[in-house]
Write a protein that holds these residues in place. Structure first.
Motif, PDB file in Angstrom:
ATOM      1  N   ILE A  85       0.839  -1.203   0.000  1.00  0.00           N
ATOM      2  CA  ILE A  85       0.000   0.000   0.000  1.00  0.00           C
ATOM      3  C   ILE A  85       0.870   1.248   0.000  1.00  0.00           C
ATOM      4  CG2 ILE A  85      -1.645   1.365   1.376  1.00  0.00           C
ATOM      5  CD1 ILE A  85      -2.920  -1.264   2.290  1.00  0.00           C
ATOM      6  N   VAL A 120      -2.962   1.245  -6.475  1.00  0.00           N
ATOM      7  CA  VAL A 120      -3.677   0.935  -5.230  1.00  0.00           C
ATOM      8  C   VAL A 120      -5.138   1.352  -5.360  1.00  0.00           C
ATOM      9  CG1 VAL A 120      -3.803   1.374  -2.741  1.00  0.00           C
ATOM     10  CG2 VAL A 120      -1.566   1.196  -3.859  1.00  0.00           C
ATOM     11  N   LEU A 170      -6.913  -2.200   2.664  1.00  0.00           N
ATOM     12  CA  LEU A 170      -7.738  -1.300   1.853  1.00  0.00           C
ATOM     13  C   LEU A 170      -9.104  -1.095   2.498  1.00  0.00           C
ATOM     14  CD1 LEU A 170      -6.948  -2.657  -1.736  1.00  0.00           C
ATOM     15  CD2 LEU A 170      -5.816  -0.820  -0.467  1.00  0.00           C
TER      16      LEU A 170
END
Length: 469
Positions: free
Chosen positions: A309, A317, A352
């Motif tokens: 990330i 991403v 996420l």
């Protein structure tokens, strides 16, 4: 010789991490050798195979980016091919019809076990079965002498005596071909040169080699991969957490992180931990896969996910993060570019899913301030710095991080208070809570009007709090 590998899951459930690792190893070996990767759905178990499971496998492979060069092939669509070969083997005498009843076979098994013998078919119909009416199965006439030698890429030389093997059923009484026979025909006709699969298939391999030899077909190379264990040393299962590949997607992991983690569960290249896909392809070798079982460590996967990330381009991403914002009902059209949010949040989140959770205030108004943060920072003493900083922010003609930072500094200087006395009330006022990236870059992603409106909301909150005392 062109290297051809295959991944051949049975669609009786989701794509689990053990299957995904096998698929990855097969895919990597094909790519590293400039070969082809075949996807084959082994759906001969008609009772347990489902369209939903097939879709889950295809979805998992697509999410991981393990694209196939050929397929997907379905065994149920190839039954006529298998039956043709079985008929050829009956005519060649390498297979025979067996009329033994279930009752006879059960009694034989019980007798052999009582005598401490390994249960196996005794060959009654192998030489003494004239054509007759009634149900029959077709058995492969396994060699009675010699042994099968497997030069396994992972386990080295394996030798199995043929007298340990019985005459395998290759066609059931209903006329359907069995798993081991379908695999042999498929591997032959699809030109598979390297079979990379789990160690639970080791017992199938000598049977399949004998059938291939009876057909005059080439023998592929074999590599049997050890199982994946949980961190308690037991076979990985649901009790260890997520085992479905798509569950990791749902939990907020990047496919790049999961692939990097899976490749290291048995394979290594020195002490290197982080591998790009290109590096995996260039460095991968079957002979570098270890024999021992690997333990799945979720904390290590989380660490890798956080690394990706932080280090992957924000745009890449964002492609994966969008799904999580949608799942949480966050409308990305109502705020800053997602790439900009990722750029300032990446250091602060592990998944996420968490990224979406902590970034909601960029895209929608919050109903209430976080109770603990409001209690600590939206007190009557905060009204003056909030009022002054609002004025200074409203007067800015350039809405960027540098100008915002200067306005906050100027407020603290004018009131002769520490930055925290301005920054923390302002953070809670504009984000709803006490945690956010640096205030200047955070506010720069909100509109000037939004910031003023949220400060007003905080001032009203403070006023109401005073009145209720």
């Amino acid at each position: 010789m062109t290297v051809v590998t295959r991944f051949a899951p049975s669609p009786t459930g989701y794509l689990h991490v053990g299957g995904a690792r096998t698929a990855l190893y097969s895919w990597l070996y094909a790519k590293s050798q400039g070969g082809k990767f075949v996807l084959r759905i082994e759906d001969t178990d008609l009772e347990r195979s489902t369209p939903e499971a097939i879709e889950a496998i295809l979805e998992g492979m697509n999410w991981l980016g393990l694209n196939h060069d050929e397929g997907p092939y379905y065994q149920t669509k190839r039954f006529d091919r298998y039956k043709d070969y079985i008929q050829q083997m009956l005519e060649a005498g390498t297979a025979y019809k067996c009329y033994c009843s279930r009752e006879r076979l059960d009694a034989l098994r019980e007798q052999q076990m009582a005598e401490g013998k390994k249960p196996k078919y005794d060959g009654k119909c192998r030489h003494h079965a004239p054509e007759q009416d009634g149900d029959f199965v077709v058995r492969f006439k396994n060699p009675e002498q010699g042994s099968v030698i497997i030069n396994d890429h992972i386990r080295g030389r394996i030798e199995i005596s043929n007298n340990e093997l019985d005459d395998l059923i290759i066609q059931r009484s209903d006329g359907s071909p069995t798993y081991n026979f379908c695999v042999v025909i498929d591997d032959w006709e699809m030109g598979i040169t390297h079979v990379i699969r789990g160690e639970d298939h080791i017992n199938n391999t000598p049977r399949q080699i004998n059938i291939l030899e009876a057909l005059g077909a080439p023998i592929p190379d074999y590599a049997h991969v050890s199982m994946i264990l949980g961190d308690d040393g037991k076979k990985l299962s649901k009790r260890h957490g997520a085992v479905s590949v798509m569950q990791y997607r749902d939990d907020g992991f990047l496919p790049q992180a999961l692939l990097n983690y899976l490749v290291r569960l048995g394979w290594s290249h020195g002490d290197q931990e982080i591998f790009s896909l290109e590096e995996m392809i260039n460095l991968f070798s079957l002979d570098a896969i270890g024999q021992s079982a690997s333990a799945f460590n979720t904390d290590k996967l989380i660490w890798l996910n956080q690394h990706y990330i932080k280090t992957m381009p924000a745009g890449e991403v964002a492609e994966h993060a969008k799904w999580h914002f949608e799942q949480q009902g966050i409308d990305l059209s109502q705020g800053p570019a997602l790439e900009s949010v990722i750029a300032i949040q990446a250091e602060r989140v592990k998944t996420l899913k968490e990224l979406a959770e902590v970034s909601r205030y960029f895209y929608e108004e919050f109903a209430d301030f976080e109770e603990k943060s409001a209690k600590s920072h939206l007190r009557p003493v905060a009204a003056e710095p909030l009022t002054l900083v609002k004025q200074k922010l409203a007067a800015l003609t350039s809405w960027d991080a540098e100008s915002i930072h200067a306005a906050i500094n100027a407020t603290a200087d004018e009131l002769q208070i520490g930055m925290g006395k301005v920054g923390m009330p302002l953070r809670v006022a504009t984000t709803g809570g006490g945690n956010s990236p640096s205030l200047d870059v955070t506010l720069a992603l909100l509109s000037q009007a939004q910031v003023e409106q949220r400060i007003d909301k905080a001032l009203t909150f403070i006023a109401n709090r005073q009145q209720s005392v």
